[in-house]
Write a protein that holds these residues in place. Structure first.
Motif, PDB file in Angstrom:
ATOM      1  N   GLN A  11      34.925  26.682 -15.305  1.00 34.01           N
ATOM      2  CA  GLN A  11      34.486  28.011 -15.698  1.00 34.01           C
ATOM      3  C   GLN A  11      33.681  27.950 -16.985  1.00 34.01           C
ATOM      4  OE1 GLN A  11      38.114  30.209 -16.135  1.00 34.01           O
ATOM      5  NE2 GLN A  11      38.418  30.418 -13.941  1.00 34.01           N
ATOM      6  N   PRO A  12      32.675  28.824 -17.107  1.00 30.84           N
ATOM      7  CA  PRO A  12      31.932  28.885 -18.370  1.00 30.84           C
ATOM      8  C   PRO A  12      32.880  29.151 -19.539  1.00 30.84           C
ATOM      9  CG  PRO A  12      30.784  30.115 -16.678  1.00 30.84           C
ATOM     10  CD  PRO A  12      32.132  29.736 -16.107  1.00 30.84           C
ATOM     11  N   GLY A  13      32.612  28.486 -20.641  1.00 35.18           N
ATOM     12  CA  GLY A  13      33.436  28.639 -21.838  1.00 35.18           C
ATOM     13  C   GLY A  13      34.444  27.523 -22.020  1.00 35.18           C
ATOM     14  N   GLN A  14      34.763  26.768 -20.969  1.00 38.43           N
ATOM     15  CA  GLN A  14      35.705  25.658 -21.106  1.00 38.43           C
ATOM     16  C   GLN A  14      35.098  24.588 -22.006  1.00 38.43           C
ATOM     17  OE1 GLN A  14      36.305  24.590 -16.966  1.00 38.43           O
ATOM     18  NE2 GLN A  14      38.343  25.478 -16.994  1.00 38.43           N
ATOM     19  N   ILE A  15      35.966  23.934 -22.790  1.00 36.66           N
ATOM     20  CA  ILE A  15      35.524  22.886 -23.698  1.00 36.66           C
ATOM     21  C   ILE A  15      36.160  21.568 -23.273  1.00 36.66           C
ATOM     22  CG2 ILE A  15      35.598  22.049 -26.086  1.00 36.66           C
ATOM     23  CD1 ILE A  15      35.440  24.956 -26.971  1.00 36.66           C
ATOM     24  N   TYR A  16      35.323  20.537 -23.210  1.00 34.11           N
ATOM     25  CA  TYR A  16      35.749  19.197 -22.832  1.00 34.11           C
ATOM     26  C   TYR A  16      35.387  18.230 -23.941  1.00 34.11           C
ATOM     27  CZ  TYR A  16      36.269  20.852 -18.012  1.00 34.11           C
ATOM     28  OH  TYR A  16      36.662  21.514 -16.875  1.00 34.11           O
ATOM     29  N   PRO A  65      32.346  17.659 -28.749  1.00 38.81           N
ATOM     30  CA  PRO A  65      32.792  18.145 -27.431  1.00 38.81           C
ATOM     31  C   PRO A  65      31.701  18.976 -26.770  1.00 38.81           C
ATOM     32  CG  PRO A  65      34.450  18.565 -29.099  1.00 38.81           C
ATOM     33  CD  PRO A  65      33.227  18.106 -29.822  1.00 38.81           C
ATOM     34  N   ILE A  66      31.818  19.167 -25.465  1.00 41.44           N
ATOM     35  CA  ILE A  66      30.840  19.965 -24.729  1.00 41.44           C
ATOM     36  C   ILE A  66      31.494  21.253 -24.233  1.00 41.44           C
ATOM     37  CG2 ILE A  66      29.402  18.017 -24.037  1.00 41.44           C
ATOM     38  CD1 ILE A  66      30.793  18.159 -21.266  1.00 41.44           C
ATOM     39  N   ARG A  67      30.669  22.283 -24.055  1.00 38.54           N
ATOM     40  CA  ARG A  67      31.134  23.573 -23.540  1.00 38.54           C
ATOM     41  C   ARG A  67      30.344  23.895 -22.280  1.00 38.54           C
ATOM     42  NH1 ARG A  67      28.714  28.187 -24.940  1.00 38.54           N
ATOM     43  NH2 ARG A  67      28.073  27.292 -26.923  1.00 38.54           N
ATOM     44  N   ILE A  68      31.044  24.331 -21.241  1.00 37.97           N
ATOM     45  CA  ILE A  68      30.400  24.722 -19.992  1.00 37.97           C
ATOM     46  C   ILE A  68      29.696  26.059 -20.216  1.00 37.97           C
ATOM     47  CG2 ILE A  68      30.741  25.283 -17.547  1.00 37.97           C
ATOM     48  CD1 ILE A  68      31.540  22.413 -18.194  1.00 37.97           C
ATOM     49  N   THR A  69      28.408  26.119 -19.874  1.00 43.99           N
ATOM     50  CA  THR A  69      27.665  27.376 -20.000  1.00 43.99           C
ATOM     51  C   THR A  69      27.434  28.024 -18.646  1.00 43.99           C
ATOM     52  OG1 THR A  69      25.559  26.189 -19.977  1.00 43.99           O
ATOM     53  CG2 THR A  69      26.509  26.722 -22.132  1.00 43.99           C
ATOM     54  N   ALA A  70      27.350  27.219 -17.590  1.00 42.39           N
ATOM     55  CA  ALA A  70      27.136  27.766 -16.248  1.00 42.39           C
ATOM     56  C   ALA A  70      27.591  26.761 -15.202  1.00 42.39           C
ATOM     57  CB  ALA A  70      25.669  28.107 -16.026  1.00 42.39           C
ATOM     58  N   TYR A  71      28.162  27.286 -14.130  1.00 40.05           N
ATOM     59  CA  TYR A  71      28.556  26.454 -12.996  1.00 40.05           C
ATOM     60  C   TYR A  71      28.470  27.323 -11.752  1.00 40.05           C
ATOM     61  CZ  TYR A  71      31.267  23.650  -9.779  1.00 40.05           C
ATOM     62  OH  TYR A  71      31.671  22.930  -8.683  1.00 40.05           O
ATOM     63  N   ARG A 115      26.900  19.914 -10.135  1.00 39.49           N
ATOM     64  CA  ARG A 115      26.508  19.821 -11.535  1.00 39.49           C
ATOM     65  C   ARG A 115      26.895  21.091 -12.294  1.00 39.49           C
ATOM     66  NH1 ARG A 115      23.644  15.254 -12.005  1.00 39.49           N
ATOM     67  NH2 ARG A 115      22.961  15.615 -14.117  1.00 39.49           N
ATOM     68  N   ALA A 116      27.155  20.911 -13.590  1.00 38.81           N
ATOM     69  CA  ALA A 116      27.457  22.043 -14.469  1.00 38.81           C
ATOM     70  C   ALA A 116      26.512  21.972 -15.663  1.00 38.81           C
ATOM     71  CB  ALA A 116      28.904  21.988 -14.948  1.00 38.81           C
ATOM     72  N   ASP A 117      26.094  23.120 -16.158  1.00 35.56           N
ATOM     73  CA  ASP A 117      25.260  23.187 -17.357  1.00 35.56           C
ATOM     74  C   ASP A 117      26.171  23.211 -18.571  1.00 35.56           C
ATOM     75  OD1 ASP A 117      22.942  23.279 -15.825  1.00 35.56           O
ATOM     76  OD2 ASP A 117      22.927  25.469 -15.782  1.00 35.56           O
ATOM     77  N   VAL A 118      25.853  22.399 -19.577  1.00 33.32           N
ATOM     78  CA  VAL A 118      26.671  22.291 -20.780  1.00 33.32           C
ATOM     79  C   VAL A 118      25.800  22.289 -22.022  1.00 33.32           C
ATOM     80  CG1 VAL A 118      28.448  20.962 -19.554  1.00 33.32           C
ATOM     81  CG2 VAL A 118      26.697  19.763 -20.830  1.00 33.32           C
ATOM     82  N   VAL A 119      26.435  22.551 -23.164  1.00 30.76           N
ATOM     83  CA  VAL A 119      25.819  22.410 -24.490  1.00 30.76           C
ATOM     84  C   VAL A 119      26.872  21.791 -25.402  1.00 30.76           C
ATOM     85  CG1 VAL A 119      24.232  24.362 -24.273  1.00 30.76           C
ATOM     86  CG2 VAL A 119      26.513  24.737 -25.214  1.00 30.76           C
ATOM     87  N   ASP A 120      26.458  21.332 -26.575  1.00 30.96           N
ATOM     88  CA  ASP A 120      27.432  20.881 -27.561  1.00 30.96           C
ATOM     89  C   ASP A 120      28.314  22.072 -27.916  1.00 30.96           C
ATOM     90  OD1 ASP A 120      26.371  18.353 -27.535  1.00 30.96           O
ATOM     91  OD2 ASP A 120      25.349  18.523 -29.455  1.00 30.96           O
ATOM     92  N   ALA A 121      29.613  21.858 -27.951  1.00 31.27           N
ATOM     93  CA  ALA A 121      30.569  22.957 -28.066  1.00 31.27           C
ATOM     94  C   ALA A 121      30.437  23.774 -29.343  1.00 31.27           C
ATOM     95  CB  ALA A 121      31.992  22.424 -27.954  1.00 31.27           C
ATOM     96  N   TYR A 122      30.193  23.139 -30.461  1.00 32.22           N
ATOM     97  CA  TYR A 122      30.211  23.874 -31.727  1.00 32.22           C
ATOM     98  C   TYR A 122      28.826  24.333 -32.174  1.00 32.22           C
ATOM     99  CZ  TYR A 122      34.809  21.805 -31.611  1.00 32.22           C
ATOM    100  OH  TYR A 122      36.058  21.408 -31.216  1.00 32.22           O
TER     101      TYR A 122
END
Length: 73
Positions: A4-9, A21-27, A32-39
């Motif tokens: 889910q978007p918002g999850q942090i890995y 860490p990375i944060r899910i922005t879209a799935y 594949r899932a879209d991510v960005v650096d979490a912070y």
């Protein structure tokens, strides 16, 4: 596992302490899932969902060394 978007890995590699860490922005249900650096929210990219894990250990109980592990929220 529900992605889910918002999850942090975080990186599963214990030697990789400097990687943010990375944060899910879209799935959308694909492989594949879209991510960005979490912070920072920077470095948008797409990663394979088979790199995302809910547990820091494998089925046999050994620690994971690859991929990303879901952080407790």
């Amino acid at each position: 596992m529900t992605i889910q978007p918002g999850q942090i890995y975080r990186s599963a590699d214990p030697r990789d302490t400097h990687r943010e860490p990375i944060r899910i922005t879209a799935y959308d249900g694909t492989n594949r899932a879209d991510v960005v650096d979490a912070y920072s929210g920077k470095k948008p990219r797409s990663i394979l969902i088979n790199s995302l894990h809910t547990s820091p250990t494998t089925k046999s109980g050994t620690p994971r060394r690859t991929g990303y592990v879901l952080e407790d929220t």
